[in-house]
Design a protein around this motif. Structure first.
Motif, PDB file in Angstrom:
ATOM      1  N   LEU A  87       0.967  -1.362  -0.241  1.00 36.89           N
ATOM      2  CA  LEU A  87      -0.448   0.344   0.167  1.00 36.89           C
ATOM      3  C   LEU A  87       0.771   1.268   0.023  1.00 36.89           C
ATOM      4  CD1 LEU A  87      -2.914   1.571   0.396  1.00 36.89           C
ATOM      5  CD2 LEU A  87      -2.109   1.286   2.841  1.00 36.89           C
ATOM      6  N   SER A  88       0.659   2.072  -1.517  1.00 34.63           N
ATOM      7  CA  SER A  88       1.612   3.364  -1.273  1.00 34.63           C
ATOM      8  C   SER A  88       0.656   4.885  -0.242  1.00 34.63           C
ATOM      9  CB  SER A  88       2.136   3.898  -2.627  1.00 34.63           C
ATOM     10  OG  SER A  88       2.762   2.627  -3.307  1.00 34.63           O
ATOM     11  N   LEU A  89       1.250   5.409  -0.024  1.00 37.84           N
ATOM     12  CA  LEU A  89       0.547   6.986   0.642  1.00 37.84           C
ATOM     13  C   LEU A  89       1.617   7.880  -0.175  1.00 37.84           C
ATOM     14  CD1 LEU A  89       0.677   6.497   4.756  1.00 37.84           C
ATOM     15  CD2 LEU A  89      -0.725   5.655   2.818  1.00 37.84           C
ATOM     16  N   VAL A  90       0.599   8.530  -0.988  1.00 38.94           N
ATOM     17  CA  VAL A  90       1.531   9.598  -1.503  1.00 38.94           C
ATOM     18  C   VAL A  90       0.795  10.687  -1.896  1.00 38.94           C
ATOM     19  CG1 VAL A  90       2.038   8.025  -3.942  1.00 38.94           C
ATOM     20  CG2 VAL A  90      -0.153   9.674  -3.775  1.00 38.94           C
ATOM     21  N   GLY A  91       1.180  11.943  -1.719  1.00 40.67           N
ATOM     22  CA  GLY A  91       0.454  13.355  -2.002  1.00 40.67           C
ATOM     23  C   GLY A  91       2.016  14.537  -1.209  1.00 40.67           C
ATOM     24  N   GLU A  92       1.672  15.552  -1.426  1.00 37.86           N
ATOM     25  CA  GLU A  92       2.729  16.362  -1.731  1.00 37.86           C
ATOM     26  C   GLU A  92       3.553  16.442  -0.139  1.00 37.86           C
ATOM     27  OE1 GLU A  92       1.360  20.539  -3.625  1.00 37.86           O
ATOM     28  OE2 GLU A  92      -0.523  19.475  -2.677  1.00 37.86           O
ATOM     29  N   SER A  93       4.218  17.365  -0.193  1.00 37.23           N
ATOM     30  CA  SER A  93       5.214  17.465   1.091  1.00 37.23           C
ATOM     31  C   SER A  93       4.044  18.213   2.265  1.00 37.23           C
ATOM     32  CB  SER A  93       6.424  18.596   0.675  1.00 37.23           C
ATOM     33  OG  SER A  93       6.971  17.361   0.375  1.00 37.23           O
ATOM     34  N   GLY A  94       4.605  16.931   3.230  1.00 36.09           N
ATOM     35  CA  GLY A  94       3.246  17.717   4.093  1.00 36.09           C
ATOM     36  C   GLY A  94       2.256  17.196   4.537  1.00 36.09           C
ATOM     37  N   VAL A 114      -4.009   8.541  -1.178  1.00 36.63           N
ATOM     38  CA  VAL A 114      -2.909   9.496  -2.025  1.00 36.63           C
ATOM     39  C   VAL A 114      -4.369  10.322  -0.110  1.00 36.63           C
ATOM     40  CG1 VAL A 114      -3.748  11.903  -3.094  1.00 36.63           C
ATOM     41  CG2 VAL A 114      -4.475   9.596  -4.485  1.00 36.63           C
ATOM     42  N   MET A 115      -2.973  10.971  -0.083  1.00 32.49           N
ATOM     43  CA  MET A 115      -3.621  12.172   0.907  1.00 32.49           C
ATOM     44  C   MET A 115      -2.713  13.680   0.697  1.00 32.49           C
ATOM     45  SD  MET A 115      -0.633   9.903   4.314  1.00 32.49           S
ATOM     46  CE  MET A 115      -1.763  11.434   4.868  1.00 32.49           C
ATOM     47  N   TYR A 116      -3.760  14.525   1.845  1.00 34.36           N
ATOM     48  CA  TYR A 116      -3.964  15.669   0.966  1.00 34.36           C
ATOM     49  C   TYR A 116      -4.426  16.698   3.082  1.00 34.36           C
ATOM     50  CZ  TYR A 116      -4.683  20.940  -0.184  1.00 34.36           C
ATOM     51  OH  TYR A 116      -4.811  22.349  -0.936  1.00 34.36           O
ATOM     52  N   LEU A 117      -3.426  17.254   3.036  1.00 35.74           N
ATOM     53  CA  LEU A 117      -3.263  17.925   3.847  1.00 35.74           C
ATOM     54  C   LEU A 117      -4.030  17.392   6.003  1.00 35.74           C
ATOM     55  CD1 LEU A 117      -5.012  21.788   4.080  1.00 35.74           C
ATOM     56  CD2 LEU A 117      -2.839  20.290   4.986  1.00 35.74           C
ATOM     57  N   GLY A 118      -3.478  15.629   5.584  1.00 39.87           N
ATOM     58  CA  GLY A 118      -3.654  14.805   6.760  1.00 39.87           C
ATOM     59  C   GLY A 118      -5.173  14.535   6.794  1.00 39.87           C
ATOM     60  N   LYS A 119      -5.244  13.591   5.036  1.00 44.44           N
ATOM     61  CA  LYS A 119      -6.678  13.171   5.035  1.00 44.44           C
ATOM     62  C   LYS A 119      -6.433  12.019   4.131  1.00 44.44           C
ATOM     63  CE  LYS A 119     -10.145  15.434   7.504  1.00 44.44           C
ATOM     64  NZ  LYS A 119     -11.222  15.232   8.649  1.00 44.44           N
ATOM     65  N   ILE A 120      -7.425  11.069   3.520  1.00 45.54           N
ATOM     66  CA  ILE A 120      -7.217  10.741   2.497  1.00 45.54           C
ATOM     67  C   ILE A 120      -8.173  10.962   1.519  1.00 45.54           C
ATOM     68  CG2 ILE A 120      -7.695   7.970   1.725  1.00 45.54           C
ATOM     69  CD1 ILE A 120      -5.838   7.056   4.165  1.00 45.54           C
TER      70      ILE A 120
END
Length: 354
Positions: free
Chosen positions: A59-66, A242-248
């Motif tokens: 399982l991969s977690l991706v998203g911008e830094s932070g 895909v994560m954004y600001l602490g959420k999937i």
């Protein structure tokens, strides 16, 4: 055996069964100021993650830094203690176990760190670094620690003669292989790999990725891969979150996510992936998100992506979209998903009202 003992005993996982599950995972880092160090706010690094990982999958977690990827990895390995939520490994809740009770679990849950330079002690030899898990966990080896370490070095493509050398004598790719050897020492069941190739030259990245895949096949390893290179993610993953600001914001199998992305943020990320085919590159629209990523100290209300989303409407500012399944195995948190059929759009609208 008491009920408490039964709950604390790890349960064997069948092939393809659920090895790890996360429910409502939250990690807020307090911000303190003043002489009395009163809390004046919090960095909402991870804010309500729920997912599971099956044995043997990646399982991969991706998203911008932070966005909270690395914090999530540190929570899964219990290098950080969650603010709230639950982490269940092999049927055992490890969310708030103390150091003493977590020590035996360290054999089964290990981490590959992003920086192959900073994760190795420059004062220790390779033999001492890779052999440390045996000493810390009091594990006896059949032919001694030195022999076990040399076998691990061979396993990851290094020479047994490297046993007495120091980290500064190796290249970046070799140092990462040393870190992988240390991770494999106790034959863990779950490995959290925090951007294991991002600090390496492009020519070396493929070698390390192929090594990780070979090791997974040989030892039936389960990976949670943290990455921002979507080309690498597509190559190694079974499922992608895909994560954004602490959420999937989207969770799907690799093929479904890359061929039919539904969340606007995912669409924007994939539009930035380099394409070697010049014809496809010419016909593809490059989506450039406006503005910077909001601060995790004070994230936008409701949908956290609405400040940068070209599809945002009033409901996106007032009601947070739940992560719902719009296609088999494909979950999305969006009021107006991309590439959605009328039935999928209706499902998203119904979920927002419930």
């Amino acid at each position: 055996m008491t009920t408490t003992d039964a709950q604390s005993t790890p349960k064997p996982v069948k092939d393809g069964g659920e090895l790890l599950s996360v429910d409502g995972l939250v990690k807020h880092f307090p911000i303190r100021k003043g002489l009395l160090q009163r809390q004046v706010g919090a960095v909402q690094a991870v804010d309500g993650l729920s997912f599971s990982v099956k044995q043997g999958e990646t399982l991969s977690l991706v998203g911008e830094s932070g966005c909270g990827k690395t914090t999530t990895g540190r929570l899964l390995t219990r290098l950080e203690t969650p603010t709230s939520g639950k982490i269940v490994f092999e049927g055992r809740d490890i969310s708030h176990l103390g150091e003493g009770k977590m020590r035996p679990m360290r054999r089964d849950v290990q981490m590959i760190f992003q920086d192959p330079y900073g994760s190795l002690n420059p004062r220790h030899t390779v033999g001492k670094i890779v052999g440390a898990p045996f000493k810390l966990q009091h594990v006896k080896t059949e032919h001694g620690v030195k022999r076990a370490v040399q076998e691990l070095l061979e396993l990851v493509g290094l020479s047994p003669e490297h046993y007495n050398r120091y980290p500064h004598e190796f290249s970046g790719g070799q140092r990462q292989r040393i870190g992988i050897a240390r991770t494999l020492a106790l034959r863990p069941k779950l490995i959290v790999a925090d951007e294991p190739v991002s600090a390496l030259d492009v020519s070396i990245q493929a070698q390390v990725v192929n090594l990780l895949e070979d090791l997974q096949d040989e030892f039936d390893l389960t990976y949670v891969m943290i990455a921002h290179d979507l080309s690498v993610v597509r190559h190694v993953s079974d499922r992608v979150a895909v994560m954004y600001l602490g959420k999937i914001v989207e969770l799907a199998d690799r093929v479904s996510l890359y061929e039919h992305p539904m969340h606007p943020y995912t669409v924007a990320l994939l539009s930035a992936v380099p394409v070697p085919d010049t014809k496809r590159r010419t016909n593809r629209e490059r989506i450039r998100l406006q503005g910077d990523v909001p601060s995790p100290i004070n994230p936008p209300p409701a949908c956290r992506f609405h400040t940068r989303c070209w599809k945002a409407q009033e409901i996106c500012k007032t009601i947070e979209p739940p992560l719902v399944q719009l296609a088999p195995g494909h979950q999305t948190a969006c009021h107006f998903p991309e590439n959605a059929t009328p039935e999928q759009q209706a499902t998203a609208e119904a979920a927002a009202k419930s």
